[in-house]
Design an enzyme around this catalytic site. Structure first.
Site, PDB file in Angstrom:
ATOM      1  N   ASP A   1       5.692  -6.937   2.440  1.00  0.00           N
ATOM      2  CA  ASP A   1       4.912  -7.397   1.285  1.00  0.00           C
ATOM      3  C   ASP A   1       5.828  -7.674   0.101  1.00  0.00           C
ATOM      4  OD1 ASP A   1       2.197  -7.760   1.637  1.00  0.00           O
ATOM      5  OD2 ASP A   1       1.704  -5.644   1.333  1.00  0.00           O
TER       6      ASP A   1
ATOM      7  N   SER B   1       0.842  -1.203   0.000  1.00  0.00           N
ATOM      8  CA  SER B   1       0.000   0.000   0.000  1.00  0.00           C
ATOM      9  C   SER B   1       0.873   1.247   0.000  1.00  0.00           C
ATOM     10  CB  SER B   1      -0.942  -0.001   1.212  1.00  0.00           C
ATOM     11  OG  SER B   1      -0.243  -0.294   2.398  1.00  0.00           O
TER      12      SER B   1
ATOM     13  N   GLU C   1      -8.773 -10.064   3.943  1.00  0.00           N
ATOM     14  CA  GLU C   1      -9.197  -8.688   3.634  1.00  0.00           C
ATOM     15  C   GLU C   1     -10.606  -8.658   3.044  1.00  0.00           C
ATOM     16  OE1 GLU C   1      -6.267  -6.351   1.589  1.00  0.00           O
ATOM     17  OE2 GLU C   1      -7.660  -4.694   1.234  1.00  0.00           O
TER      18      GLU C   1
HETATM   19  O1  KIV Z   1      -0.421  -3.446   1.675  1.00  0.00           O
HETATM   20  C1  KIV Z   1      -1.162  -3.393   2.663  1.00  0.00           C
HETATM   21  O2  KIV Z   1      -1.283  -2.364   3.350  1.00  0.00           O
HETATM   22  C2  KIV Z   1      -1.909  -4.597   3.026  1.00  0.00           C
HETATM   23  C3  KIV Z   1      -2.931  -4.458   4.120  1.00  0.00           C
HETATM   24  C4  KIV Z   1      -4.142  -3.809   3.583  1.00  0.00           C
HETATM   25  C5  KIV Z   1      -3.231  -5.751   4.767  1.00  0.00           C
HETATM   26  O3  KIV Z   1      -1.711  -5.623   2.472  1.00  0.00           O
END
Ligand code: KIV
Length: 272
Positions: free
Chosen positions: A91, A53, A190
């Site tokens: 991520d 994100s 999610e």
């Molecule tokens: O990238 C992110 O912020 C996420 C969250 C929404 C879980 O994957």
């Protein structure tokens, strides 16, 4: 109350497993930089997600797709330098693991080596299970991510609630079990119906951390900039805003501009 230097015990994947067993809810927030990571770590957050994100929040892209592996590593290494206690999950960005499992492994190793993060997160279930298994063989802890998976936004077409229909709900439950069997230490769920999320959390032994997935899961995650009220465009039902920082910052900057223009700032005490 902030966590003093000495009285913290580092959060590990085992800590999260114990928390689930003991019925203690897990708190997770995103962070992308040193300063905010240091503040939220000191405030006692259990898990910090260096989310892709960052592509939206930090870089202003419409989707999470453009962010690169090197950009994620830059954000993650900044976060890692700010923390003492929290578990840091990074991520894996779009395109760094979907190709094949060897590519996935080399992306995950690069993240671990260059960022100092403690684990990685990948979006998807059975479609990417080989990649997950191969990353796990290298001793890298993996968090799964099911339900609304923003890297697949062009396949879904919208950011609406997922798995409302039975077929998709059954696939989601099967995927959650598959991720547990493979050895993932936790799963983010999610934007799925609360009843389904609770069923998933009750059906597997690893923690399920929800965002827009109701109260029946093992923990909650929000995007930090959303819950601090720095973003205004994004207003999903699940978002609780704890501050209205965008308004506070606007007010502070307006006061600064006024003070500079009126020559009130700097005063005699604020100069050498
Ligand atoms: O990238 C992110 O912020 C996420 C969250 C929404 C879980 O994957």
């Amino acid at each position: 109350m902030s966590v003093a230097k000495k009285d913290y015990k580092k959060v590990t994947t085992n800590t999260l497993a114990e928390m689930k067993q003991n019925g203690e809810k897990i708190s997770m927030l995103t962070a992308y930089d040193y300063t905010l990571a240091k503040i939220i770590d000191g405030a006692g957050i259990d898990v910090i997600l260096v989310g892709d994100s960052a592509s939206n929040v930090m870089a202003g892209h419409e989707t999470t797709l453009p962010i690169t592996l090197d950009q994620m590593i830059y954000h993650a290494s900044s976060v890692v330098r700010g923390i003492n206690r929290a578990l840091v999950v990074v991520d894996m960005p779009f395109g760094s693991y979907q190709g094949n499992s060897l590519e996935a492994l080399s992306s995950a190793i690069k993240i671990m080596k260059e960022s100092g993060g403690h684990s990685v997160k990948l979006e998807g279930g059975s479609e990417i299970i080989e990649s997950i298994e191969r990353i796990l063989t290298a001793g890298i802890p993996v968090m799964g991510h099911l339900g609304l998976t923003p890297q697949s936004i062009y396949k879904f077409g919208t950011y609406t609630v997922r798995a409302k229909e039975e077929v998709e709900a059954e696939k989601l439950l099967a995927d959650a079990k598959l991720l547990e069997e493979a050895g993932c230490f936790a799963i983010v769920l999610e934007k799925v119906p609360a009843q389904l999320a609770q069923k998933v959390a009750e059906s597997i032994n690893i923690p399920v951390i929800g965002i827009g997935a109701g109260a029946g899961v093992d923990g909650q995650v929000l995007v930090l900039h959303d819950m601090l009220g720095m973003t205004h465009e994004f207003n999903p039902r699940f978002l609780r805003r704890y501050l209205n920082l965008a308004d506070d910052i606007t007010g502070a900057v307006q006061n600064y501009v006024t003070d500079v223009k009126s020559k009130d700032f700097p005063n005699k005490k604020e100069q050498y």
